[in-house]
Scaffold this active site. Sequence first.
Site, mmCIF file in Angstrom:
data_model
loop_
_atom_site.group_PDB
_atom_site.id
_atom_site.type_symbol
_atom_site.label_atom_id
_atom_site.label_comp_id
_atom_site.label_asym_id
_atom_site.label_seq_id
_atom_site.Cartn_x
_atom_site.Cartn_y
_atom_site.Cartn_z
ATOM 1 C CE LYS A 40 0.658 1.884 3.387
ATOM 2 N NZ LYS A 40 1.901 2.430 4.017
ATOM 3 C CE1 TYR A 64 -1.854 0.047 7.654
ATOM 4 C CE2 TYR A 64 -0.516 1.978 7.196
ATOM 5 C CZ TYR A 64 -0.666 0.608 7.230
ATOM 6 O OH TYR A 64 0.369 -0.200 6.846
HETATM 7 P P1 NAD Z 1 12.395 1.417 2.344
HETATM 8 O O1 NAD Z 1 12.945 2.715 1.898
HETATM 9 O O2 NAD Z 1 12.841 0.861 3.647
HETATM 10 O O3 NAD Z 1 12.692 0.304 1.234
HETATM 11 C C1 NAD Z 1 12.454 0.529 -0.135
HETATM 12 C C2 NAD Z 1 13.319 -0.406 -0.940
HETATM 13 O O4 NAD Z 1 13.125 -0.121 -2.329
HETATM 14 C C3 NAD Z 1 14.826 -0.213 -0.654
HETATM 15 O O5 NAD Z 1 15.433 -1.469 -0.537
HETATM 16 C C4 NAD Z 1 15.321 0.514 -1.873
HETATM 17 O O6 NAD Z 1 16.666 0.203 -2.170
HETATM 18 C C5 NAD Z 1 14.404 0.001 -2.951
HETATM 19 N N1 NAD Z 1 14.291 0.872 -4.108
HETATM 20 C C6 NAD Z 1 14.224 0.432 -5.371
HETATM 21 N N2 NAD Z 1 14.171 1.442 -6.224
HETATM 22 C C7 NAD Z 1 14.213 2.572 -5.500
HETATM 23 C C8 NAD Z 1 14.180 3.956 -5.825
HETATM 24 N N3 NAD Z 1 14.077 4.389 -7.092
HETATM 25 N N4 NAD Z 1 14.224 4.849 -4.824
HETATM 26 C C9 NAD Z 1 14.285 4.450 -3.541
HETATM 27 N N5 NAD Z 1 14.322 3.137 -3.173
HETATM 28 C C10 NAD Z 1 14.287 2.222 -4.148
HETATM 29 O O7 NAD Z 1 10.815 1.568 2.316
HETATM 30 P P2 NAD Z 1 9.783 0.598 3.002
HETATM 31 O O8 NAD Z 1 9.416 1.136 4.329
HETATM 32 O O9 NAD Z 1 10.257 -0.798 2.929
HETATM 33 O O10 NAD Z 1 8.491 0.817 2.066
HETATM 34 C C11 NAD Z 1 8.331 0.134 0.844
HETATM 35 C C12 NAD Z 1 6.831 -0.009 0.552
HETATM 36 O O11 NAD Z 1 6.219 -0.752 1.579
HETATM 37 C C13 NAD Z 1 6.067 1.319 0.481
HETATM 38 O O12 NAD Z 1 5.106 1.254 -0.532
HETATM 39 C C14 NAD Z 1 5.409 1.424 1.829
HETATM 40 O O13 NAD Z 1 4.207 2.169 1.802
HETATM 41 C C15 NAD Z 1 5.137 -0.024 2.133
HETATM 42 N N6 NAD Z 1 5.074 -0.294 3.576
HETATM 43 C C16 NAD Z 1 4.024 -0.985 4.058
HETATM 44 C C17 NAD Z 1 3.931 -1.258 5.397
HETATM 45 C C18 NAD Z 1 2.778 -2.061 5.931
HETATM 46 O O14 NAD Z 1 2.651 -2.156 7.143
HETATM 47 N N7 NAD Z 1 1.955 -2.647 5.081
HETATM 48 C C19 NAD Z 1 4.929 -0.825 6.271
HETATM 49 C C20 NAD Z 1 6.024 -0.137 5.751
HETATM 50 C C21 NAD Z 1 6.087 0.129 4.400
#
Ligand code: NAD
Length: 374
Positions: free
Chosen positions: A140, A225
């Site tokens: 999401k 949420y």
């Molecule tokens: P994060 O920044 O920790 O991780 C993102 C990952 O994507 C990194 O490994 C990064 O290297 C990679 N990536 C690939 N291409 C990229 C680019 N062009 N720019 C930046 N990063 C790039 O983020 P996250 O917290 O893991 O979030 C990722 C997704 O998960 C989002 O859509 C977020 O909304 C979702 N999320 C959901 C929940 C949940 O509880 N459902 C919780 C946290 C995050």
Amino acid sequence: MYMNSRRDFLQKLGASAIMMQLSSMTASGQSNEPVQQPYKGRVLRVAIMGLGGYGTRVAEAMQACSKVKLVGLISGTPSKIKEWQAKYDIPESNCYNYDNFDQVKSNPNIDAVYVITPNELHHSQVIRVAKAGKHAICEKPMALNAKEGQEMIDACNKANVKLLVGYRMHFEPRTLEVIRMRNAGEFGKIRFFQGQCGFKAGDPTQWRLNKALAGGGALMDIGIYAINGARYMVGEEPNWVTAQETKTDPVKFKEDVDETIQFQLGFPGGAVASCLSSYNINHLDRFFLSGDKGFAEMQPSTGYGPIKGRTHNGEIIQPIVTHQTIQMEQMSGIILDGNRPVVAVDGEEGLKDLKIIEAIYRAVKTGQKVFLKA
Ligand code: NAD
């Protein structure tokens, strides 16, 4: 299909997930459930795309699953792939980068790809996954806007693959208990929902504060949420929206990156919702649902848990679970066995939230009440 009791609920889980649940139960939860036989059915073989913060959490939680296995990795960082390969025993033949992952098409050992990258990438990546003939699970918000969301749904339909959105709360036992009570009429006619979701966003350089990558600000990330919760707690789709924005730090929260938005939703049955989405307020994780005959109050309501809540009847007692474990276990059943969850997690569900997000942003910009199509 409603999971009416805790026993029904546990019976839908694999053995290891049940063991995990029993071992993590609170003192107030019962602990005399029968131990189930090991799961011998089909296993959903998943590759994770995006090995960041949330991908790490999902991978760890999947270790307790019996119906899902992490078998593949897609990342732009070779060192992360190596580290994860060693940790999760993943063969080289199941590892890809963002340029070559279309080749997953000819890999018979991967069934689904879980896209856990920044929001802006979800659209193109899910469409590529669909074109490769693999089921897609997408974090999401599903996409940056409703048009993109619809295109993802269309691509998955065309490729005859499933599209699910990572709405982990839709499998959380205490949340499901409130939904069961509402469906059973225990709250009477629903009149009001309050959803407060927020935290203080730290690092000003993170992608979450970049309009191009995030699609907006707090509303896209955490306010969603409250939107989603309003829908599953009230049990209806809203037909109007009003919204007001407050910005105290225009340097950190640039144009079109929302810091705090208050929004109101109106439902066809007459219920109203009052919600708050913020990247500048901590300890904001609370739901309140009020009906003619009773109420439910949850705090925390959507964090990683444990979710805590009470109703007019007292404390909500259900197993404490790792959200991502139970989500993935249930998603395996949805993809492989055609199971239907209590609250939908398909692309249409993700699209409904995107349409409401668009309406909230429009209401902020215009100051007008925005009506949503039924
Ligand atoms: P994060 O920044 O920790 O991780 C993102 C990952 O994507 C990194 O490994 C990064 O290297 C990679 N990536 C690939 N291409 C990229 C680019 N062009 N720019 C930046 N990063 C790039 O983020 P996250 O917290 O893991 O979030 C990722 C997704 O998960 C989002 O859509 C977020 O909304 C979702 N999320 C959901 C929940 C949940 O509880 N459902 C919780 C946290 C995050």
